[in-house]
Design a protein around this motif. Structure first.
Motif, PDB file in Angstrom:
ATOM      1  N   GLN A  86      -7.709 -10.807  -9.066  1.00 20.43           N
ATOM      2  CA  GLN A  86      -7.040  -9.750  -9.586  1.00 20.43           C
ATOM      3  C   GLN A  86      -7.237  -8.427  -8.490  1.00 20.43           C
ATOM      4  N   SER A  87      -6.394  -7.625  -9.062  1.00 15.31           N
ATOM      5  CA  SER A  87      -6.350  -6.356  -8.215  1.00 15.31           C
ATOM      6  C   SER A  87      -7.444  -5.475  -8.063  1.00 15.31           C
ATOM      7  N   HIS A  88      -8.007  -5.167  -6.872  1.00 14.58           N
ATOM      8  CA  HIS A  88      -8.979  -4.298  -6.790  1.00 14.58           C
ATOM      9  C   HIS A  88      -8.240  -3.230  -5.568  1.00 14.58           C
ATOM     10  N   PRO A  89      -7.870  -2.460  -5.736  1.00 14.25           N
ATOM     11  CA  PRO A  89      -7.179  -1.351  -4.958  1.00 14.25           C
ATOM     12  C   PRO A  89      -8.083  -0.802  -3.949  1.00 14.25           C
ATOM     13  N   GLN A  90      -9.173  -0.253  -4.261  1.00 13.77           N
ATOM     14  CA  GLN A  90     -10.288   0.183  -3.385  1.00 13.77           C
ATOM     15  C   GLN A  90     -10.768  -0.953  -2.456  1.00 13.77           C
ATOM     16  N   GLN A  91     -11.019  -2.167  -2.876  1.00 15.77           N
ATOM     17  CA  GLN A  91     -11.638  -3.231  -1.942  1.00 15.77           C
ATOM     18  C   GLN A  91     -10.540  -3.532  -0.946  1.00 15.77           C
ATOM     19  N   ILE A  92      -9.230  -3.662  -1.548  1.00 14.05           N
ATOM     20  CA  ILE A  92      -8.058  -3.838  -0.618  1.00 14.05           C
ATOM     21  C   ILE A  92      -8.171  -2.938   0.554  1.00 14.05           C
ATOM     22  N   VAL A  93      -7.970  -1.587   0.034  1.00 13.66           N
ATOM     23  CA  VAL A  93      -8.007  -0.833   1.274  1.00 13.66           C
ATOM     24  C   VAL A  93      -8.925  -0.763   2.149  1.00 13.66           C
ATOM     25  N   LYS A  94     -10.456  -0.997   1.574  1.00 16.97           N
ATOM     26  CA  LYS A  94     -11.553  -1.123   2.641  1.00 16.97           C
ATOM     27  C   LYS A  94     -11.289  -2.454   3.337  1.00 16.97           C
ATOM     28  N   GLY A  95     -10.859  -3.568   2.915  1.00 17.88           N
ATOM     29  CA  GLY A  95     -10.733  -4.665   3.821  1.00 17.88           C
ATOM     30  C   GLY A  95      -9.594  -4.402   4.804  1.00 17.88           C
ATOM     31  N   LEU A  96      -8.492  -3.798   4.623  1.00 17.88           N
ATOM     32  CA  LEU A  96      -7.499  -3.661   5.228  1.00 17.88           C
ATOM     33  C   LEU A  96      -7.824  -2.742   6.494  1.00 17.88           C
ATOM     34  N   LYS A  97      -8.585  -1.476   6.170  1.00 14.15           N
ATOM     35  CA  LYS A  97      -9.505  -0.723   7.224  1.00 14.15           C
ATOM     36  C   LYS A  97     -10.235  -1.350   8.129  1.00 14.15           C
ATOM     37  N   LYS A  98     -11.144  -2.472   7.597  1.00 19.55           N
ATOM     38  CA  LYS A  98     -11.852  -3.466   8.152  1.00 19.55           C
ATOM     39  C   LYS A  98     -11.208  -4.386   8.978  1.00 19.55           C
ATOM     40  N   GLY A  99     -10.034  -4.576   8.964  1.00 19.16           N
ATOM     41  CA  GLY A  99      -9.364  -5.362  10.018  1.00 19.16           C
ATOM     42  C   GLY A  99      -8.302  -6.665   9.120  1.00 19.16           C
ATOM     43  N   ALA A 100      -8.762  -6.843   7.791  1.00 15.89           N
ATOM     44  CA  ALA A 100      -8.146  -8.088   7.372  1.00 15.89           C
ATOM     45  C   ALA A 100      -6.798  -8.044   7.453  1.00 15.89           C
ATOM     46  N   LEU A 101      -6.209  -9.227   7.632  1.00 13.75           N
ATOM     47  CA  LEU A 101      -4.737  -9.470   8.149  1.00 13.75           C
ATOM     48  C   LEU A 101      -3.833  -9.388   6.696  1.00 13.75           C
ATOM     49  N   ASP A 102      -4.552  -9.888   5.679  1.00 13.65           N
ATOM     50  CA  ASP A 102      -3.482  -9.992   4.592  1.00 13.65           C
ATOM     51  C   ASP A 102      -4.205 -10.238   3.184  1.00 13.65           C
ATOM     52  N   PHE A 103      -3.591  -9.935   2.125  1.00 15.95           N
ATOM     53  CA  PHE A 103      -4.218 -10.089   0.690  1.00 15.95           C
ATOM     54  C   PHE A 103      -3.383 -10.976  -0.051  1.00 15.95           C
ATOM     55  N   LEU A 104      -3.767 -11.932  -0.722  1.00 21.51           N
ATOM     56  CA  LEU A 104      -2.756 -12.826  -1.621  1.00 21.51           C
ATOM     57  C   LEU A 104      -3.613 -12.955  -3.031  1.00 21.51           C
ATOM     58  N   PHE A 105      -2.754 -12.698  -3.807  1.00 20.51           N
ATOM     59  CA  PHE A 105      -3.188 -12.483  -5.371  1.00 20.51           C
ATOM     60  C   PHE A 105      -2.860 -13.823  -6.123  1.00 20.51           C
ATOM     61  N   LYS A 106      -4.133 -14.483  -6.525  1.00 19.27           N
ATOM     62  CA  LYS A 106      -3.850 -15.978  -7.379  1.00 19.27           C
ATOM     63  C   LYS A 106      -3.207 -15.544  -8.434  1.00 19.27           C
ATOM     64  N   PRO A 107      -2.273 -16.574  -9.238  1.00 22.93           N
ATOM     65  CA  PRO A 107      -1.695 -17.727  -8.269  1.00 22.93           C
ATOM     66  C   PRO A 107      -0.952 -17.092  -7.199  1.00 22.93           C
ATOM     67  N   PHE A 108      -0.903 -17.693  -6.070  1.00 15.99           N
ATOM     68  CA  PHE A 108      -0.157 -17.150  -5.109  1.00 15.99           C
ATOM     69  C   PHE A 108       0.971 -18.029  -4.876  1.00 15.99           C
ATOM     70  N   ASN A 109       2.106 -17.791  -3.952  1.00 18.21           N
ATOM     71  CA  ASN A 109       2.983 -18.770  -3.604  1.00 18.21           C
ATOM     72  C   ASN A 109       2.542 -19.319  -2.253  1.00 18.21           C
TER      73      ASN A 109
END
Length: 204
Positions: A86-109
């Protein structure tokens, strides 16, 4: 499409999801290390490169973001691709700031996942090359004598041979000899190379 070879660390507490992904990725040709929890990954994973961590964001023992922070403290720089139910905007932003390369949401292609994995492996391959080059430059710099290190630093600062000689209280001819040795030991073909090596490897 020719895929990059490398290791995929697959971390997901959903056994059926993890097993099916691991089987598919092995069939494609990736080396797979799969774990049901972040704790198991920390205790049992074998660090290799190039690699990518495909990581479920929400897990019961240690969350994906918590694992990311622990890996950073351990100095493990393996790129991370997050999976989320599920989408967690704050967690996504935090992860990207820490260097995550990508986020995929289930079910993903599945093609999106393969593209993210290939991009992460390419990133880690380049990171590995940079680290190896950085280590080589630092070893070369450590081989310089104290006076050669002084000359190297002043060359990087942009001083001419005559100015360096005046600064160090010696002759222009002596500085030319030191400069030649510095260039040889640092494997620099030009002053531009020397400056690049010095700055990129933080030799100051």
């Amino acid at each position: 499409m020719t895929r990059l070879t490398g290791t995929v660390y697959l971390i997901d507490d959903d056994n059926s999801m993890r097993d099916s992904l691991a089987r598919m990725l092995r069939d494609i040709g990736y080396s797979i290390q799969d774990f049901e929890s972040a704790t198991s990954f920390l205790q049992n994973s074998l660090p290799v490169a190039p690699a990518v961590i495909v990581l479920d964001m929400q897990m019961p023992d240690v969350s994906g973001l918590d694992l990311m922070e622990r890996l950073d403290k351990l100095g493990r720089k393996t790129p991370i691709v997050f999976l989320s139910g599920q989408s967690h905007p704050q967690q996504i932003v935090k992860g990207l700031k820490k260097g995550a390369l990508d986020f995929l949401f289930k079910p993903f292609n599945i093609n999106e996942l393969l593209q993210a994995i290939d991009q992460a492996l390419d990133y880690d391959h380049k990171q590995l090359k940079r680290n190896l080059k950085d280590g080589e430059i630092k070893r070369n710099f450590s081989s310089l004598t104290p006076r050669e290190k002084e000359v190297c630093t002043l060359l990087v600062e942009g001083l001419m041979n005559k100015e360096i000689a005046e600064r160090l209280g010696t002759t222009d001819a002596t500085i030319k000899v030191h400069k030649a040795r510095v260039m040889e030991k640092m494997q620099a073909h030009s002053l531009q190379d020397l400056v690049k090596f010095y700055l990129e490897s933080n030799l100051a």
